[in-house]
Motif scaffolding. Structure first.
Motif, PDB file in Angstrom:
ATOM      1  N   TYR A   1      -1.690  26.049   6.484  1.00 54.16           N
ATOM      2  CA  TYR A   1      -0.427  25.517   6.984  1.00 54.16           C
ATOM      3  C   TYR A   1      -0.643  25.128   8.431  1.00 54.16           C
ATOM      4  O   TYR A   1      -0.844  25.975   9.291  1.00 54.16           O
ATOM      5  N   PRO A   2      -0.658  23.832   8.704  1.00 59.90           N
ATOM      6  CA  PRO A   2      -0.959  23.399  10.076  1.00 59.90           C
ATOM      7  C   PRO A   2       0.296  23.370  10.943  1.00 59.90           C
ATOM      8  O   PRO A   2       1.343  22.882  10.521  1.00 59.90           O
ATOM      9  N   LEU A   3       0.195  23.926  12.129  1.00 60.00           N
ATOM     10  CA  LEU A   3       1.257  23.784  13.116  1.00 60.00           C
ATOM     11  C   LEU A   3       0.702  22.854  14.183  1.00 60.00           C
ATOM     12  O   LEU A   3      -0.412  23.045  14.656  1.00 60.00           O
ATOM     13  N   ARG A   4       1.484  21.850  14.527  1.00 61.58           N
ATOM     14  CA  ARG A   4       1.039  20.930  15.568  1.00 61.58           C
ATOM     15  C   ARG A   4       0.892  21.660  16.894  1.00 61.58           C
ATOM     16  O   ARG A   4       1.727  22.478  17.238  1.00 61.58           O
ATOM     17  N   PHE A   5      -0.121  21.292  17.648  1.00 61.24           N
ATOM     18  CA  PHE A   5      -0.245  21.880  18.980  1.00 61.24           C
ATOM     19  C   PHE A   5       0.940  21.437  19.847  1.00 61.24           C
ATOM     20  O   PHE A   5       1.534  22.240  20.564  1.00 61.24           O
ATOM     21  N   VAL A   6       1.287  20.144  19.732  1.00 57.58           N
ATOM     22  CA  VAL A   6       2.474  19.653  20.444  1.00 57.58           C
ATOM     23  C   VAL A   6       3.647  19.932  19.514  1.00 57.58           C
ATOM     24  O   VAL A   6       4.170  19.047  18.858  1.00 57.58           O
ATOM     25  N   TYR A   7       4.053  21.222  19.459  1.00 59.22           N
ATOM     26  CA  TYR A   7       4.891  21.678  18.358  1.00 59.22           C
ATOM     27  C   TYR A   7       6.267  21.029  18.338  1.00 59.22           C
ATOM     28  O   TYR A   7       6.771  20.663  17.279  1.00 59.22           O
ATOM     29  N   ALA A   8       6.903  20.897  19.502  1.00 58.92           N
ATOM     30  CA  ALA A   8       8.235  20.282  19.545  1.00 58.92           C
ATOM     31  C   ALA A   8       8.108  18.766  19.603  1.00 58.92           C
ATOM     32  O   ALA A   8       9.061  18.083  19.954  1.00 58.92           O
ATOM     33  N   SER A   9       6.957  18.246  19.279  1.00 62.60           N
ATOM     34  CA  SER A   9       6.600  16.831  19.359  1.00 62.60           C
ATOM     35  C   SER A   9       6.984  16.276  20.736  1.00 62.60           C
ATOM     36  O   SER A   9       6.954  17.003  21.718  1.00 62.60           O
ATOM     37  N   ASN A  10       7.362  15.005  20.803  1.00 60.32           N
ATOM     38  CA  ASN A  10       7.614  14.449  22.128  1.00 60.32           C
ATOM     39  C   ASN A  10       9.083  14.523  22.516  1.00 60.32           C
ATOM     40  O   ASN A  10       9.504  13.951  23.504  1.00 60.32           O
ATOM     41  N   MET A  11       9.862  15.253  21.719  1.00 55.04           N
ATOM     42  CA  MET A  11      11.291  15.411  21.999  1.00 55.04           C
ATOM     43  C   MET A  11      11.561  15.906  23.431  1.00 55.04           C
ATOM     44  O   MET A  11      12.458  15.391  24.100  1.00 55.04           O
TER      45      MET A  11
END
Lengths: 59, 453
Positions: B264-274
């Motif tokens: 299950y991958p979690l993005r490093f930039v987790y909150a994206s660019n929001m």
């Protein structure tokens, strides 16, 4: 738990997260670069065409 | 309070949800239609605007989208501003909403739309009445406000159509559209430039034209922004593809040790660019309010002259857009960086809370999908405990990282704006992922059931 302890714990957690984070391999990197690059070009070309059209017709 | 607002919500027209599952092609069609409409609307000039008007938000343009001088001058500014207010209210528990409940979510969305419409009128009025957007004569004041309000309301509905019928969100699509357009027009526009008649306006044809006619083109203007664009692009792609992977196996078996079948991958930039979008919109409101206070005769946020903040906090919070400023005014750069990164962290955290990406919600999803973490008992609590190790630090580091990246990218003076390129890469990549997944589901109905649609 004191303030200081929870900050220290957070730093420790952060270090662990950074350690397990996976950097993209060559193939992954190129796929993402290709896909986003093409996407930007497609959207941008539509924008360019519409800009040129209105600028030429506007004259 | 809710009872009082409900009748207002029922007056505001709403875009219907599709009644059946949209196919991949239908979603693509709607996204394309809205994109083209958006580009056309951005070409409709404001009637009655003085030709000397300058864009006070030029530096934030990439994030608020829209097109200065067109009826879309406000862009998505009002939508994002409305969303900030609500996030602070819900995140700060001033407004008690449980967004996993249907009624609460409907109330949230209704309030957001109402606020966005209020912000549209408010921002249009401020810009015109404070003289930030000069009308040809005072007779045009009302007409200018009206046109911008119409444009702003149209954007709100276009956004809703994309969210319900197309891919991704309208906000994201418009940001990506504006930046991509700016890149392609800036690089390739073959029409003559207004500043230098005869020379093509695009950097590449302009450069070639000057070379071919034996003149020496200005490298700083023609080549550096394109190189900076490529540089920022390559860095952001790297950051976007970083992941933290949690190994999972399929549930149902009695024994462990089947080996992980997936991660299950979690993005490093987790909150994206929001966080970057929200922070920039906040800065936009600082500029707006600086205009208001100046007009009232108390420039407590700093003075604005010819569409540029020149002193006070409004000046300190204008995005630094070139490397020169590093030695011209290092204090400003440092101050800006600290504020920008600080707010990026705050908004990353608020965004996770609101969009259901927190440990508890993700644990629930994983559990419902029947997945397991090898070596652990598969209970919801267990999932949550493991995710809690990863998600909060990731949210904060990711938020700080994306804020830092946007700040540095702006300094390079890349074509399309550093922040613009950063946002666009993230948006287009997510759009691609959604399109790819949708296409897969169209081909394999079984998968659809598995993912619980």
């Amino acid at each position: 738990m004191s303030y200081k302890e929870s900050i220290l714990e957070f730093i420790e957690k952060s270090r662990r997260v950074l350690k397990v984070s996976k950097k993209p391999d060559r193939e992954e990197y190129f796929t993402v670069a290709k896909v986003t690059g093409i996407g930007i070009i497609i959207i941008g070309v539509i924008g360019l065409i519409i800009t040129l059209m209105t600028q030429i017709l506007g004259k | 309070m809710r009872e009082k607002l409900d009748p207002i919500f029922s007056i505001i027209p709403e875009v219907k949800r599709p009644e059946y599952r949209q196919t991949f092609k239908e979603k693509l069609k709607w996204t394309g239609i809205i994109l083209i409409l958006y580009f056309f609307l951005g070409q409709i000039p404001l009637y009655g605007l003085s030709p000397t008007a300058v864009d006070q938000f030029a530096q934030l343009r990439a994030v608020i989208a829209g097109n200065f001088g067109s009826i879309l001058t406000l862009g998505i500014g009002p939508i994002v501003s409305a969303s900030i207010i609500l996030q602070l209210l819900v995140g700060g528990k001033l407004l008690k909403l449980d967004l996993s409940r249907h009624e609460d979510k409907a109330f949230f969305q209704g309030t957001q739309k109402l606020l966005a419409i209020i912000f549209t009128v408010f921002e249009a009025a401020i810009l015109v009445l404070t003289g930030a957007l000069t009308p040809l004569s005072s007779a045009f004041t009302g007409i200018l406000i009206l046109q911008m309000t119409i444009g702003g309301v149209l954007i709100i509905f276009l956004d809703e159509v994309v969210s319900k019928w197309g891919f991704g969100s309208g906000v994201g699509l418009f940001i990506a559209a504006g930046v991509s357009q700016q890149i392609m027009v800036g690089a390739f526009n073959p029409l003559p430039s207004p500043a230098q008649p005869g020379v093509p306006a695009g950097r590449i044809p302009g450069f070639l034209y000057l070379l071919a006619t034996g003149q020496s083109p200005d490298i700083q203007y023609y080549i550096i922004p394109i190189l900076a664009l490529i540089f920022v692009f390559l860095i952001v792609v790297y950051a976007e593809s970083m992941r933290v992977e949690i190994p999972l196996t399929m549930g149902g078996g009695k024994r462990w040790g089947r080996g992980p079948i997936g991660k299950y991958p979690l993005r490093f930039v987790y909150a994206s660019n929001m966080p970057v979008i929200l922070t920039s919109a906040l800065l936009l409101n600082v500029q707006l309010m600086a205009n208001v206070f100046q007009k009232m005769g108390h420039p407590i946020l700093g003075e604005v002259s010819r569409g540029q903040a020149i002193s006070g906090i409004a000046y300190l919070l204008t995005p630094p857009r070139s490397i020169d400023i590093l030695y011209l005014d290092p204090f400003k750069v440092i101050f800006y960086a600290i504020v920008f990164i600080g707010f990026s962290i705050l908004f990353a955290w608020l965004w996770i809370e609101i969009s259901g990406l927190g440990p508890r919600e993700v644990a629930k999803q994983l559990y419902q999908m029947g997945l397991q973490i090898p070596g652990f008992r598969s209970t919801k609590k267990q999932f949550e405990r493991i995710l809690k190790r990863y998600i909060p630090p990731l949210t904060i580091i990711g938020g700080a990282f994306v804020g830092f990246l946007a700040f540095i990218a702006d300094l390079t003076g890349a074509l399309g704006g550093g922040t613009g390129v950063l946002l666009t890469v993230g948006i287009v990549y997510r759009l691609y992922e959604e399109i790819a997944q949708e296409q897969l589901m169209d081909m394999h109905p079984m998968l659809r059931r598995f993912l619980g649609e």
